[in-house]
Motif scaffolding. Structure first.
Motif, mmCIF file in Angstrom:
data_model
loop_
_atom_site.group_PDB
_atom_site.id
_atom_site.type_symbol
_atom_site.label_atom_id
_atom_site.label_comp_id
_atom_site.label_asym_id
_atom_site.label_seq_id
_atom_site.Cartn_x
_atom_site.Cartn_y
_atom_site.Cartn_z
ATOM 1 N N UNK A 135 -2.308 -12.509 -1.284
ATOM 2 C CA UNK A 135 -3.026 -11.852 0.065
ATOM 3 C C UNK A 135 -2.739 -10.256 -0.368
ATOM 4 N N UNK A 136 -1.318 -9.852 -0.750
ATOM 5 C CA UNK A 136 -0.999 -8.390 -0.805
ATOM 6 C C UNK A 136 -1.789 -7.850 -2.050
ATOM 7 N N UNK A 137 -1.818 -8.717 -3.234
ATOM 8 C CA UNK A 137 -2.799 -8.167 -4.332
ATOM 9 C C UNK A 137 -4.101 -7.868 -3.912
ATOM 10 N N UNK A 138 -4.724 -8.907 -3.226
ATOM 11 C CA UNK A 138 -6.245 -8.644 -2.818
ATOM 12 C C UNK A 138 -6.095 -7.345 -1.800
ATOM 13 N N UNK A 139 -5.405 -7.292 -0.970
ATOM 14 C CA UNK A 139 -5.548 -6.146 -0.031
ATOM 15 C C UNK A 139 -5.426 -4.930 -0.840
ATOM 16 N N UNK A 140 -4.353 -5.054 -1.556
ATOM 17 C CA UNK A 140 -4.191 -3.599 -2.258
ATOM 18 C C UNK A 140 -5.351 -3.239 -3.322
ATOM 19 N N UNK A 141 -6.141 -4.213 -3.876
ATOM 20 C CA UNK A 141 -7.189 -3.972 -4.681
ATOM 21 C C UNK A 141 -8.341 -3.539 -3.925
ATOM 22 N N UNK A 142 -8.721 -4.150 -2.811
ATOM 23 C CA UNK A 142 -9.672 -3.815 -2.081
ATOM 24 C C UNK A 142 -9.580 -2.295 -1.299
ATOM 25 N N UNK A 143 -8.479 -1.976 -0.972
ATOM 26 C CA UNK A 143 -8.255 -0.730 -0.527
ATOM 27 C C UNK A 143 -8.189 0.520 -1.336
ATOM 28 N N UNK A 173 9.736 1.466 4.860
ATOM 29 C CA UNK A 173 10.134 2.657 5.555
ATOM 30 C C UNK A 173 8.877 3.426 5.837
ATOM 31 N N UNK A 174 8.209 3.898 4.931
ATOM 32 C CA UNK A 174 6.622 4.478 5.031
ATOM 33 C C UNK A 174 5.818 3.847 6.232
ATOM 34 N N UNK A 175 5.748 2.604 5.612
ATOM 35 C CA UNK A 175 4.922 1.812 6.254
ATOM 36 C C UNK A 175 5.126 1.794 8.024
ATOM 37 N N UNK A 176 6.366 1.662 8.345
ATOM 38 C CA UNK A 176 6.876 1.446 9.821
ATOM 39 C C UNK A 176 6.639 2.875 10.351
ATOM 40 N N UNK A 177 7.207 3.787 9.724
ATOM 41 C CA UNK A 177 7.036 5.344 10.278
ATOM 42 C C UNK A 177 5.314 5.558 10.635
ATOM 43 N N UNK A 178 4.554 5.266 9.523
ATOM 44 C CA UNK A 178 3.258 5.660 9.984
ATOM 45 C C UNK A 178 2.699 4.638 10.982
ATOM 46 N N UNK A 179 2.965 3.556 11.084
ATOM 47 C CA UNK A 179 2.863 2.667 12.172
ATOM 48 C C UNK A 179 2.968 3.308 13.389
ATOM 49 N N UNK A 180 4.392 3.502 13.816
ATOM 50 C CA UNK A 180 4.953 3.999 14.751
ATOM 51 C C UNK A 180 4.134 5.563 15.341
ATOM 52 N N UNK A 181 4.107 6.263 14.344
ATOM 53 C CA UNK A 181 3.493 7.414 14.437
ATOM 54 C C UNK A 181 1.835 7.194 15.031
ATOM 55 N N UNK A 194 0.842 -1.244 -0.016
ATOM 56 C CA UNK A 194 0.118 -0.015 -0.128
ATOM 57 C C UNK A 194 0.838 1.300 0.132
ATOM 58 N N UNK A 195 2.041 1.142 0.439
ATOM 59 C CA UNK A 195 2.919 2.185 0.736
ATOM 60 C C UNK A 195 4.015 2.718 -0.478
ATOM 61 N N UNK A 196 3.734 2.005 -1.481
ATOM 62 C CA UNK A 196 4.768 2.267 -2.745
ATOM 63 C C UNK A 196 4.238 3.523 -3.387
ATOM 64 N N UNK A 197 4.966 4.233 -3.932
ATOM 65 C CA UNK A 197 4.635 5.591 -4.493
ATOM 66 C C UNK A 197 3.536 5.313 -5.454
ATOM 67 N N UNK A 198 3.566 4.403 -6.523
ATOM 68 C CA UNK A 198 2.341 4.016 -7.525
ATOM 69 C C UNK A 198 1.030 3.731 -6.676
ATOM 70 N N UNK A 199 1.149 3.082 -5.776
ATOM 71 C CA UNK A 199 -0.103 2.700 -4.930
ATOM 72 C C UNK A 199 -0.627 4.035 -4.117
ATOM 73 N N UNK A 200 0.264 4.723 -3.529
ATOM 74 C CA UNK A 200 -0.164 6.110 -2.793
ATOM 75 C C UNK A 200 -0.716 7.061 -4.057
ATOM 76 N N UNK A 201 -0.206 7.001 -5.183
ATOM 77 C CA UNK A 201 -0.773 8.002 -6.188
ATOM 78 C C UNK A 201 -2.063 7.444 -6.551
ATOM 79 N N UNK A 202 -2.321 6.197 -6.926
ATOM 80 C CA UNK A 202 -3.441 5.583 -7.387
ATOM 81 C C UNK A 202 -4.505 5.667 -6.359
ATOM 82 N N UNK A 203 -4.220 5.607 -5.142
ATOM 83 C CA UNK A 203 -5.307 5.568 -4.164
ATOM 84 C C UNK A 203 -5.750 7.112 -4.260
ATOM 85 N N UNK A 204 -5.063 8.070 -4.288
ATOM 86 C CA UNK A 204 -5.494 9.511 -4.209
ATOM 87 C C UNK A 204 -6.218 9.797 -5.406
#
Length: 364
Positions: free
Chosen positions: A185-193, A312-320, A130-140
């Motif tokens: 499981x990764x592909x399905x999570x990304x799609x539903x999100x 790195x973004x995944x872990x940062x957002x989790x700790x935050x 979910x935290x890849x640049x392409x995933x984040x852009x497509x989410x937007x």
């Protein structure tokens, strides 16, 4: 809570060493304070490389959980122990990040969610794509309505010859399945999100054990067919309550030319998108069809570096999320639906029947 969280790692194998620890070690508000593995040497090696001064090493996870100074636990073990360890950590008063999939079964995943609610501790699952640049852009793009109503999607997790013959990946008892539960499981999570749709109505699935029985293979090292107790490929058609359809494809070994893991194709009423060869948007404007390539920062960056930045973004957002007391980016309720769908694909493949999520439809 202090501004620096003390973390404990349970399971110091490949997923911890190659994913969690390098990223967590870069976060100034997280201190890697405890390491646990059934093999003491693995825990000690991880502690020596990533641990804070005086970090503890254990072979029994219960001893780690008994330490009141540990705020957060990361569960990086085989799928069959995800629920047991996560539930124990939550009940011990720790926030928990559990590696994907959430659990080996949907019932175990549901129990994890229930205990998180009971204890008030945060629980998240390691869906780093979910935290890849392409995933984040497509989410937007999806959220701003550019694609309209997304009513058809494909979740791609296909390898031509990419069987992880190491460890327990081929062990159904330990993992609960093969490529479907591992990379599907990764592909399905990304799609539903991206679709923002977590209400499945019906699933039809198939699973195969064809290429896994090959005595010889083009893959260097090959695999032992007698130990290959999981599927080599699995496919599902998921129909959502609103009528949308998701096609899920997963394989470790499949005679196919185009490979791709954790990629998504989306088709909406206003436009479409896909992640093949970069991020592309397609649509119609002024009576003409168009294909638009979205240029992302770091285009052409090696996959290993793209993955590292996402983690790195995944872990940062989790700790935050813990420090600021916000919901984690990957909610356990979402991960539970992924587990329920994966289990339905396996059930349908075994019975040859559709699986309905509404009991009335199932019985009817």
């Amino acid at each position: 809570m202090s501004k620096t969280l003390k973390l404990g790692i349970i399971g110091c194998g490949g997923i911890a060493v190659n994913k969690h620890l390098p990223a967590l070690s870069k976060i100034t508000t997280a201190e890697l304070a405890a390491f646990c593995d059934v093999f003491q040497g693995s825990a000690q090696k991880a502690a020596d490389q990533y641990g804070a001064p005086g970090s503890a090493v254990y072979t029994d996870y219960r001893e780690l959980l008994a330490d009141p100074s540990i705020d957060v636990v990361h569960v990086c073990t085989s799928n069959d122990s995800h629920a047991e360890l996560s539930i124990a950590a939550l009940r011990a008063g720790k926030h928990v990040m559990c590696e994907k999939p959430m659990a080996r079964t949907a019932a175990e995943a549901a129990q994890m969610l229930e205990v998180a609610r009971q204890t008030g501790k945060k629980l998240t699952i390691g869906y780093n794509n979910r935290f890849r640049a392409d995933s984040q852009q497509l989410f937007t793009i999806c959220r701003n309505g550019s694609l309209g109503d997304i009513y058809f999607a494909k979740a791609h997790a296909v390898r031509r010859r990419g069987v992880p013959a190491r460890g327990v990946f081929l062990d159904k008892e330990k993992q609960g399945g093969g490529p479907l539960i591992d990379i599907g499981t990764h592909a399905l999570d990304l799609t539903l999100w991206l679709m923002d749709n977590y209400k499945p109505r019906m699933v039809v699935g198939t699973a195969y054990h064809r290429l896994s029985q090959m005595e010889e293979t083009a893959r260097s090292g090959g695999w032992d067919p007698s130990l290959f107790t999981v599927e080599d490929s699995a496919f599902g058609m998921i129909v959502m309550e609103n009528g949308a359809t998701v096609m899920l494809e997963s394989s470790w070994a499949l005679n196919i030319r185009q490979e791709g893991a954790a990629k998504v194709t989306l088709c909406g009423s206003k436009g479409g998108a896909d992640m093949w060869d970069g991020l592309w948007i397609n649509g119609e404007s002024e009576g003409r069809l168009y294909d638009q390539h979205i240029h992302l920062d770091g285009a052409g960056t090696p996959f290993s570096q793209v993955r590292s930045k996402a983690i790195e973004l995944e872990m940062k957002l989790w700790i935050d999320s813990i420090l600021s007391d916000r919901e984690p980016a990957v909610k356990p309720e979402q991960a539970l639906v992924v587990s329920q769908i994966l289990e339905a694909v396996y059930e349908s493949a075994e019975t040859g029947k559709a699986v309905y999520f509404n009991e009335g439809e199932r019985m009817g």
